[in-house]
Write a protein that holds these residues in place. Structure first.
Motif, PDB file in Angstrom:
ATOM      1  N   ALA A 183       1.084  -1.089   0.063  1.00 10.98           N
ATOM      2  CA  ALA A 183       0.053   0.120  -0.038  1.00 10.98           C
ATOM      3  C   ALA A 183       0.600   1.141   0.142  1.00 10.98           C
ATOM      4  CB  ALA A 183      -0.775  -0.127   1.341  1.00 10.98           C
ATOM      5  N   ARG A 184       1.685   1.637   0.357  1.00  9.37           N
ATOM      6  CA  ARG A 184       2.882   2.295   0.705  1.00  9.37           C
ATOM      7  C   ARG A 184       4.186   2.215  -0.017  1.00  9.37           C
ATOM      8  NH1 ARG A 184       6.935   4.085   4.032  1.00  9.37           N
ATOM      9  NH2 ARG A 184       6.863   1.616   4.776  1.00  9.37           N
ATOM     10  N   TYR A 185       4.568   1.070  -0.912  1.00 10.21           N
ATOM     11  CA  TYR A 185       5.823   1.269  -1.172  1.00 10.21           C
ATOM     12  C   TYR A 185       6.098   0.050  -2.505  1.00 10.21           C
ATOM     13  CZ  TYR A 185       6.397  -2.572   2.671  1.00 10.21           C
ATOM     14  OH  TYR A 185       6.223  -3.637   3.358  1.00 10.21           O
ATOM     15  N   VAL A 186       6.740  -0.295  -2.680  1.00 12.84           N
ATOM     16  CA  VAL A 186       6.914  -2.247  -4.018  1.00 12.84           C
ATOM     17  C   VAL A 186       8.432  -2.364  -2.940  1.00 12.84           C
ATOM     18  CG1 VAL A 186       7.707  -2.445  -5.947  1.00 12.84           C
ATOM     19  CG2 VAL A 186       6.071  -0.908  -5.855  1.00 12.84           C
ATOM     20  N   SER A 187       8.347  -3.698  -3.487  1.00 11.79           N
ATOM     21  CA  SER A 187       9.053  -4.281  -2.353  1.00 11.79           C
ATOM     22  C   SER A 187      10.436  -4.805  -3.570  1.00 11.79           C
ATOM     23  CB  SER A 187       9.367  -5.566  -2.197  1.00 11.79           C
ATOM     24  OG  SER A 187      10.236  -6.600  -1.555  1.00 11.79           O
ATOM     25  N   VAL A 188      11.274  -4.541  -4.108  1.00  9.77           N
ATOM     26  CA  VAL A 188      12.167  -4.867  -5.148  1.00  9.77           C
ATOM     27  C   VAL A 188      13.755  -5.646  -4.330  1.00  9.77           C
ATOM     28  CG1 VAL A 188      14.009  -3.534  -7.036  1.00  9.77           C
ATOM     29  CG2 VAL A 188      11.884  -2.671  -6.438  1.00  9.77           C
ATOM     30  N   VAL A 189      13.741  -6.814  -5.302  1.00  7.66           N
ATOM     31  CA  VAL A 189      14.702  -7.419  -5.098  1.00  7.66           C
ATOM     32  C   VAL A 189      15.930  -7.291  -5.750  1.00  7.66           C
ATOM     33  CG1 VAL A 189      15.548 -10.340  -3.915  1.00  7.66           C
ATOM     34  CG2 VAL A 189      13.584  -8.571  -3.379  1.00  7.66           C
ATOM     35  N   THR A 190      16.834  -7.199  -5.526  1.00  2.63           N
ATOM     36  CA  THR A 190      18.083  -7.788  -6.225  1.00  2.63           C
ATOM     37  C   THR A 190      18.792  -8.587  -6.628  1.00  2.63           C
ATOM     38  OG1 THR A 190      19.941  -6.541  -4.663  1.00  2.63           O
ATOM     39  CG2 THR A 190      18.326  -4.617  -6.228  1.00  2.63           C
ATOM     40  N   ARG A 191      20.317  -8.975  -7.433  1.00  2.00           N
ATOM     41  CA  ARG A 191      20.750  -9.460  -7.202  1.00  2.00           C
ATOM     42  C   ARG A 191      21.041 -10.657  -6.432  1.00  2.00           C
ATOM     43  NH1 ARG A 191      19.105 -13.387 -11.015  1.00  2.00           N
ATOM     44  NH2 ARG A 191      22.132 -14.430 -11.231  1.00  2.00           N
ATOM     45  N   ASP A 192      21.950  -9.263  -5.459  1.00  2.00           N
ATOM     46  CA  ASP A 192      22.915  -9.958  -4.628  1.00  2.00           C
ATOM     47  C   ASP A 192      22.105 -10.315  -3.197  1.00  2.00           C
ATOM     48  OD1 ASP A 192      22.004  -7.255  -4.190  1.00  2.00           O
ATOM     49  OD2 ASP A 192      23.877  -6.345  -3.826  1.00  2.00           O
ATOM     50  N   GLY A 193      21.131 -10.405  -3.571  1.00  2.00           N
ATOM     51  CA  GLY A 193      20.030 -10.259  -1.953  1.00  2.00           C
ATOM     52  C   GLY A 193      19.174  -9.573  -1.808  1.00  2.00           C
ATOM     53  N   LYS A 194      19.484  -8.632  -2.049  1.00  2.00           N
ATOM     54  CA  LYS A 194      19.134  -6.961  -0.893  1.00  2.00           C
ATOM     55  C   LYS A 194      17.820  -6.541  -1.666  1.00  2.00           C
ATOM     56  CE  LYS A 194      23.996  -4.813  -0.639  1.00  2.00           C
ATOM     57  NZ  LYS A 194      24.349  -3.515  -0.747  1.00  2.00           N
ATOM     58  N   GLU A 195      16.363  -6.504  -0.265  1.00  2.00           N
ATOM     59  CA  GLU A 195      14.991  -5.819  -1.150  1.00  2.00           C
ATOM     60  C   GLU A 195      15.609  -4.389  -0.572  1.00  2.00           C
ATOM     61  OE1 GLU A 195      11.011  -7.621   0.139  1.00  2.00           O
ATOM     62  OE2 GLU A 195      12.779  -8.153   1.157  1.00  2.00           O
ATOM     63  N   TYR A 196      14.820  -4.091  -1.717  1.00  2.00           N
ATOM     64  CA  TYR A 196      14.866  -2.305  -1.504  1.00  2.00           C
ATOM     65  C   TYR A 196      13.032  -1.539  -0.756  1.00  2.00           C
ATOM     66  CZ  TYR A 196      19.417  -1.703  -2.401  1.00  2.00           C
ATOM     67  OH  TYR A 196      21.089  -1.668  -2.775  1.00  2.00           O
ATOM     68  N   LEU A 197      12.794  -0.514  -0.278  1.00  2.00           N
ATOM     69  CA  LEU A 197      11.210  -0.911  -0.009  1.00  2.00           C
ATOM     70  C   LEU A 197      11.587   0.718  -0.727  1.00  2.00           C
ATOM     71  CD1 LEU A 197      10.985  -1.922   3.511  1.00  2.00           C
ATOM     72  CD2 LEU A 197      10.205  -3.315   1.269  1.00  2.00           C
ATOM     73  N   ILE A 198      11.261   0.659  -2.100  1.00  3.69           N
ATOM     74  CA  ILE A 198      11.198   1.802  -3.093  1.00  3.69           C
ATOM     75  C   ILE A 198       9.232   3.081  -2.658  1.00  3.69           C
ATOM     76  CG2 ILE A 198      11.039   2.804  -5.076  1.00  3.69           C
ATOM     77  CD1 ILE A 198      13.289   0.827  -5.985  1.00  3.69           C
ATOM     78  N   PRO A 199       9.800   3.991  -2.153  1.00  4.13           N
ATOM     79  CA  PRO A 199       8.241   4.816  -2.363  1.00  4.13           C
ATOM     80  C   PRO A 199       7.010   4.347  -3.209  1.00  4.13           C
ATOM     81  CG  PRO A 199       9.540   6.035  -0.986  1.00  4.13           C
ATOM     82  CD  PRO A 199      10.101   4.694  -1.272  1.00  4.13           C
TER      83      PRO A 199
END
Length: 447
Positions: free
Chosen positions: A298-314
């Protein structure tokens, strides 16, 4: 003014009188041996648990159980003592009822069997509530209610709670009304959670619904069900929702100024779901972040990178910023590689070797031909660009670039194609002087 109104005082006195009568009756011989039967059933139940619990553990270890089956096994293990006690207590009640001389002397055994049975049923039913905090509130509330009901104190307790009330502008708010509202609202929210959970699984498993539309339907369904459960729970116990609407409107105006970013992200999330610009599984680039969409919140989009990091982008950043969606309309992605070769090498052969090397990499598409073009004549090399296509960007771009570069290296090395690099020569002309400084001395040497 009296601190306690007469009706509440009368209810308290009635409960106290019943408690006195109950404890005085406990010393009668007919009640003492009933206590003995109850304690005996409890002791046997405890021994039975000590014997059965390890067997349940061994059975669970020997079988590959699913998560649901494992939870059921744990639930059974925790309630072995109670179930054995209920069986023994009801057997005792049946035996006493068949004996005419003891038929009227089984009150305590019957009461204990009924209470423990009710507690077990409540504990099993409330396991349907996934939220741990909400489940505990409902469980303890139901246990207290059934206990008061079977002990005969329910009406008096309700009268006491109803007497503890305050007047709010003509609206009477009692402790009983608050407890009813909490209990009913908790049950409705638990029911809404079960319904939305199962509906969510069905919607996400329906291949005819696009991922973005499925997320939108799920969000709307959750808002409708949870909102309806909250307002129905309040309305059913007599709360006036008109005043609540006015208050919520005033609070909303105040919060609107302080929560502009939050509201912006919420609205942006709805827009993303409606225009289908991104959806779960898409591969995107936003600034320095490259990865695939894991989930849309509802507030952010979860983006997973190739190195396993998960970014929560507004969500607002995805609406206002420039986003590269590598798989928006299709999965095909073109990749460009630049390289250079020596001026002594035949460019026609270089281009053919480059195309062949790219097509030898498994992830490079054969259905879309690779091409190689000369882009210019550099200072020390002829510059080329190699273009090829892939259809699985979610597997990464750097690794396929590396694989193609390695194939180019092998092909050029096997065919004598050289990759030049800048070289510098330093010449000391005759007649020049070279000054060398060391340890504070300034010797001079001619060359």
């Amino acid at each position: 003014m009296d601190l306690i109104d007469p009706e509440t005082l009368k209810a308290i006195q009635s409960i106290w009188a019943q408690i006195e009568i109950f404890f005085r009756s406990m010393v009668l011989p007919s009640r003492l041996w009933q206590f003995a039967i109850i304690l005996g059933c409890l002791g046997i139940a405890h021994l039975g648990r000590m014997w059965l619990a390890p067997k349940v553990d061994d059975w669970a270890r020997q079988h590959e159980l699913s998560t649901r089956q494992m939870r059921a096994a744990i639930l059974l293990r925790k309630r072995i003592r109670g179930m054995i006690f209920v069986v023994l207590a009801w057997i005792s009640v049946f035996v006493l009822s068949e004996m005419s001389s003891f038929y009227s002397r089984r009150f305590l055994v019957d009461l204990a069997a009924t209470l423990v049975t009710a507690w077990l049923v409540v504990g099993l039913i409330t396991r349907l509530i996934n939220n741990r905090f909400l489940r505990r509130i409902v469980t303890w509330g139901a246990w207290i209610y059934v206990t008061l009901h079977y002990l005969g104190f329910a009406d008096e307790a309700a009268s006491i709670l109803d007497g503890a009330a305050i007047d709010l502008g003509g609206f009477r708010l009692s402790a009983l009304a608050v407890l009813k509202a909490l209990a009913l609202t908790a049950l409705l929210i638990a029911g809404a959670r079960i319904v939305t959970g199962r509906a969510t699984a069905r919607i996400r498993g329906n291949e005819d619904i696009s991922p973005s539309m499925a997320e939108l339907v799920i969000k709307v369904m959750q808002v409708v069900f949870y909102g309806a459960a909250f307002f129905i729970g309040l309305k059913s116990v007599g709360f006036d929702l008109t005043g609540l609407a006015v208050l919520s409107g005033a609070i909303g105006v105040g919060l609107g100024f302080g929560l502009q970013k939050v509201v912006s992200n919420l609205v942006s999330g709805v827009i993303i779901l409606l225009d289908k610009s991104i959806k779960p599984g898409d591969v995107i680039s936003l600034g320095e972040t490259f990865g695939w969409i894991n989930s849309l919140g509802a507030r952010y989009v979860s983006v997973v990178t190739r190195d396993g990091k998960e970014y929560l982008i507004p969500n607002e950043d995805l609406i206002t910023g420039q986003v590269v969606n590598w798989s928006h309309s299709d999965e095909f992605v073109r990749i460009d590689l630049t390289f250079g070769t020596s001026y002594h090498d035949d460019p026609h052969e270089v281009r053919a070797l480059a195309v062949s090397a790219a097509q030898s990499v498994p992830r490079v598409l054969k259905s879309r031909p690779a091409v190689c073009h000369i882009t210019g004549f550099g200072e020390s090399s002829v510059d080329y660009v190699l273009r090829f296509w892939i259809e699985d960007p979610v597997e990464g771009l750097t690794n396929v670039r590396g694989a193609v570069y390695l194939a180019l290296w092998d092909a050029f090395h096997a065919n004598g194609i050289s990759i030049p690099f800048p070289q510098r020569e330093v010449r000391v002309l005759g007649g020049s002087r070279l000054d060398v400084t060391a340890s504070g001395e300034n010797p001079q040497a001619g060359s």
